[in-house]
Scaffold this motif. Structure first.
Motif, PDB file in Angstrom:
ATOM      1  N   PHE A   6      26.361  17.683  20.483  1.00  0.00           N
ATOM      2  CA  PHE A   6      27.076  17.374  21.728  1.00  0.00           C
ATOM      3  C   PHE A   6      27.875  18.584  22.215  1.00  0.00           C
ATOM      4  O   PHE A   6      27.896  18.883  23.411  1.00  0.00           O
ATOM      5  N   VAL A   7      28.537  19.296  21.289  1.00  0.00           N
ATOM      6  CA  VAL A   7      29.315  20.485  21.669  1.00  0.00           C
ATOM      7  C   VAL A   7      28.394  21.598  22.139  1.00  0.00           C
ATOM      8  O   VAL A   7      28.716  22.310  23.088  1.00  0.00           O
ATOM      9  N   LEU A   8      27.260  21.747  21.513  1.00  0.00           N
ATOM     10  CA  LEU A   8      26.316  22.783  21.923  1.00  0.00           C
ATOM     11  C   LEU A   8      25.796  22.491  23.325  1.00  0.00           C
ATOM     12  O   LEU A   8      25.814  23.359  24.187  1.00  0.00           O
ATOM     13  N   GLY A   9      25.387  21.255  23.555  1.00  0.00           N
ATOM     14  CA  GLY A   9      24.876  20.888  24.875  1.00  0.00           C
ATOM     15  C   GLY A   9      23.489  21.437  25.112  1.00  0.00           C
ATOM     16  O   GLY A   9      22.968  22.233  24.326  1.00  0.00           O
ATOM     17  N   LYS A  10      22.900  21.039  26.218  1.00  0.00           N
ATOM     18  CA  LYS A  10      21.556  21.482  26.561  1.00  0.00           C
ATOM     19  C   LYS A  10      21.545  22.984  26.805  1.00  0.00           C
ATOM     20  O   LYS A  10      22.250  23.489  27.678  1.00  0.00           O
ATOM     21  N   GLY A  11      20.780  23.689  25.997  1.00  0.00           N
ATOM     22  CA  GLY A  11      20.687  25.146  26.142  1.00  0.00           C
ATOM     23  C   GLY A  11      21.976  25.878  25.831  1.00  0.00           C
ATOM     24  O   GLY A  11      22.149  27.016  26.252  1.00  0.00           O
ATOM     25  N   GLY A  12      22.905  25.234  25.133  1.00  0.00           N
ATOM     26  CA  GLY A  12      24.173  25.881  24.783  1.00  0.00           C
ATOM     27  C   GLY A  12      25.188  25.890  25.917  1.00  0.00           C
ATOM     28  O   GLY A  12      26.235  26.531  25.820  1.00  0.00           O
ATOM     29  N   LYS A  13      24.906  25.159  27.000  1.00  0.00           N
ATOM     30  CA  LYS A  13      25.773  25.198  28.182  1.00  0.00           C
ATOM     31  C   LYS A  13      27.160  24.618  27.943  1.00  0.00           C
ATOM     32  O   LYS A  13      28.142  25.129  28.475  1.00  0.00           O
ATOM     33  N   THR A  14      27.264  23.552  27.143  1.00  0.00           N
ATOM     34  CA  THR A  14      28.579  22.944  26.916  1.00  0.00           C
ATOM     35  C   THR A  14      29.468  23.893  26.123  1.00  0.00           C
ATOM     36  O   THR A  14      30.634  24.089  26.456  1.00  0.00           O
ATOM     37  N   LYS A  15      28.911  24.498  25.104  1.00  0.00           N
ATOM     38  CA  LYS A  15      29.667  25.473  24.305  1.00  0.00           C
ATOM     39  C   LYS A  15      30.124  26.645  25.179  1.00  0.00           C
ATOM     40  O   LYS A  15      31.277  27.074  25.118  1.00  0.00           O
ATOM     41  N   GLU A  16      29.244  27.133  26.028  1.00  0.00           N
ATOM     42  CA  GLU A  16      29.596  28.230  26.937  1.00  0.00           C
ATOM     43  C   GLU A  16      30.693  27.810  27.910  1.00  0.00           C
ATOM     44  O   GLU A  16      31.584  28.595  28.226  1.00  0.00           O
ATOM     45  N   LYS A  17      30.620  26.567  28.391  1.00  0.00           N
ATOM     46  CA  LYS A  17      31.632  26.066  29.328  1.00  0.00           C
ATOM     47  C   LYS A  17      32.997  25.997  28.645  1.00  0.00           C
ATOM     48  O   LYS A  17      34.003  26.412  29.214  1.00  0.00           O
ATOM     49  N   ILE A  18      33.043  25.489  27.415  1.00  0.00           N
ATOM     50  CA  ILE A  18      34.314  25.423  26.674  1.00  0.00           C
ATOM     51  C   ILE A  18      34.867  26.829  26.459  1.00  0.00           C
ATOM     52  O   ILE A  18      36.060  27.065  26.654  1.00  0.00           O
ATOM     53  N   PHE A  46      30.864   7.474  42.136  1.00  0.00           N
ATOM     54  CA  PHE A  46      30.791   8.553  43.124  1.00  0.00           C
ATOM     55  C   PHE A  46      31.271   9.869  42.528  1.00  0.00           C
ATOM     56  O   PHE A  46      30.639  10.904  42.707  1.00  0.00           O
ATOM     57  N   VAL A  47      32.398   9.836  41.830  1.00  0.00           N
ATOM     58  CA  VAL A  47      32.972  11.058  41.238  1.00  0.00           C
ATOM     59  C   VAL A  47      32.037  11.642  40.182  1.00  0.00           C
ATOM     60  O   VAL A  47      31.864  12.850  40.098  1.00  0.00           O
ATOM     61  N   THR A  48      31.442  10.757  39.398  1.00  0.00           N
ATOM     62  CA  THR A  48      30.532  11.222  38.347  1.00  0.00           C
ATOM     63  C   THR A  48      29.241  11.771  38.938  1.00  0.00           C
ATOM     64  O   THR A  48      28.761  12.820  38.539  1.00  0.00           O
ATOM     65  N   GLY A  49      28.682  11.065  39.899  1.00  0.00           N
ATOM     66  CA  GLY A  49      27.415  11.478  40.489  1.00  0.00           C
ATOM     67  C   GLY A  49      26.256  11.051  39.618  1.00  0.00           C
ATOM     68  O   GLY A  49      26.432  10.585  38.493  1.00  0.00           O
ATOM     69  N   ARG A  50      25.065  11.216  40.132  1.00  0.00           N
ATOM     70  CA  ARG A  50      23.862  10.832  39.392  1.00  0.00           C
ATOM     71  C   ARG A  50      23.738  11.681  38.140  1.00  0.00           C
ATOM     72  O   ARG A  50      23.709  12.905  38.210  1.00  0.00           O
ATOM     73  N   ALA A  51      23.708  11.026  36.983  1.00  0.00           N
ATOM     74  CA  ALA A  51      23.596  11.672  35.669  1.00  0.00           C
ATOM     75  C   ALA A  51      24.712  12.698  35.441  1.00  0.00           C
ATOM     76  O   ALA A  51      24.535  13.674  34.724  1.00  0.00           O
ATOM     77  N   GLY A  52      25.872  12.502  36.089  1.00  0.00           N
ATOM     78  CA  GLY A  52      27.009  13.405  35.896  1.00  0.00           C
ATOM     79  C   GLY A  52      26.911  14.710  36.659  1.00  0.00           C
ATOM     80  O   GLY A  52      27.733  15.605  36.470  1.00  0.00           O
ATOM     81  N   ASN A  53      25.928  14.832  37.542  1.00  0.00           N
ATOM     82  CA  ASN A  53      25.701  16.102  38.238  1.00  0.00           C
ATOM     83  C   ASN A  53      26.843  16.516  39.156  1.00  0.00           C
ATOM     84  O   ASN A  53      27.157  17.705  39.258  1.00  0.00           O
ATOM     85  N   PHE A  54      27.477  15.576  39.842  1.00  0.00           N
ATOM     86  CA  PHE A  54      28.569  15.939  40.748  1.00  0.00           C
ATOM     87  C   PHE A  54      29.758  16.476  39.948  1.00  0.00           C
ATOM     88  O   PHE A  54      30.351  17.501  40.304  1.00  0.00           O
ATOM     89  N   GLU A  70      32.907  21.252  37.934  1.00  0.00           N
ATOM     90  CA  GLU A  70      33.314  22.071  36.781  1.00  0.00           C
ATOM     91  C   GLU A  70      32.829  23.507  36.938  1.00  0.00           C
ATOM     92  O   GLU A  70      33.573  24.453  36.678  1.00  0.00           O
ATOM     93  N   GLU A  71      31.597  23.671  37.353  1.00  0.00           N
ATOM     94  CA  GLU A  71      31.021  25.002  37.506  1.00  0.00           C
ATOM     95  C   GLU A  71      31.715  25.774  38.625  1.00  0.00           C
ATOM     96  O   GLU A  71      32.092  26.927  38.462  1.00  0.00           O
ATOM     97  N   GLN A  72      31.895  25.122  39.772  1.00  0.00           N
ATOM     98  CA  GLN A  72      32.489  25.786  40.933  1.00  0.00           C
ATOM     99  C   GLN A  72      33.931  26.204  40.673  1.00  0.00           C
ATOM    100  O   GLN A  72      34.340  27.290  41.058  1.00  0.00           O
ATOM    101  N   TRP A  73      34.702  25.345  39.999  1.00  0.00           N
ATOM    102  CA  TRP A  73      36.123  25.611  39.805  1.00  0.00           C
ATOM    103  C   TRP A  73      36.452  26.112  38.402  1.00  0.00           C
ATOM    104  O   TRP A  73      37.627  26.257  38.068  1.00  0.00           O
ATOM    105  N   ARG A  74      35.415  26.375  37.590  1.00  0.00           N
ATOM    106  CA  ARG A  74      35.595  26.898  36.230  1.00  0.00           C
ATOM    107  C   ARG A  74      36.605  26.061  35.451  1.00  0.00           C
ATOM    108  O   ARG A  74      37.619  26.563  34.976  1.00  0.00           O
TER     109      ARG A  74
END
Length: 177
Positions: free
Chosen positions: A66-78, A145-153, A158-162
């Motif tokens: 879970f911490v690693l995330g898909k392709g290591g993205k969650t770890k990179e985000k943290i 609405f805040v979550t968006g489809r599959a959490g995409n929103f 998170e990506e835009q505002w780091r």
């Protein structure tokens, strides 16, 4: 056979340059040392703070995934949000945090939050905030609405505002509007 080579390639003769014409270089002069061409921000990232250290945390196999995330993205985000270096040793199930004391504390806190949301809402207590927390109450009818489809929103914000975002309970109680 009276065609010029440049004409056969569709280039205009005006665009060709002779070797004697002086070209403008796009890259900076290579005279002088290579070190001078580096940006100061790149060198600044490599310098370590006075309170630089390493903390580790033992985690479960499920938490590691879970911490690693898909392709290591969650770890990179943290790592990006906490400004710490994070290494996951999957074989030993150890999460390692490197950085200043504040960076390590935030990275550990964010990793714990990500792992906690795997099993339910994250519980926020008074000692959780060290100047990096903004809480917004989201009415139950707006959660989808805040979550968006599959959490995409949520992920795009998170990506835009780091930043790192998740739904939580405050002080052990679930607040529903």
């Amino acid at each position: 056979m009276g065609r010029s080579r440049s004409g056969s390639r569709g280039k205009s003769p005006r665009r060709s340059r002779s070797r004697s014409e002086k070209k403008k270089s796009r890259s900076p002069s290579r005279k002088g040392s290579r070190k001078d061409s580096r940006s100061p921000s790149r060198d600044a990232r490599k310098s370590k703070p006075d309170d630089y250290g390493v903390d580790t945390m033992k985690i479960t196999d499920d938490d590691a995934a879970f911490v690693l995330g898909k392709g290591g993205k969650t770890k990179e985000k943290i790592a990006r949000v906490s400004e710490a270096e994070i290494e996951l040793f999957e074989r030993d199930l150890i999460l390692e945090f490197r950085g200043s004391k504040l960076q390590r504390r935030r990275a550990k806190k964010y990793a714990e939050g990500v792992m906690a949301q795997r099993t339910g809402p994250v519980n926020i207590t008074a000692d959780y905030d060290d100047g990096d927390l903004t809480m917004l109450q989201v009415p139950q009818e707006a959660v989808g609405f805040v979550t968006g489809r599959a959490g995409n929103f949520l992920r795009s914000i998170e990506e835009q505002w780091r930043t790192l975002m998740f739904f939580c309970e405050v002080g052990g109680s679930r607040n529903k509007d």
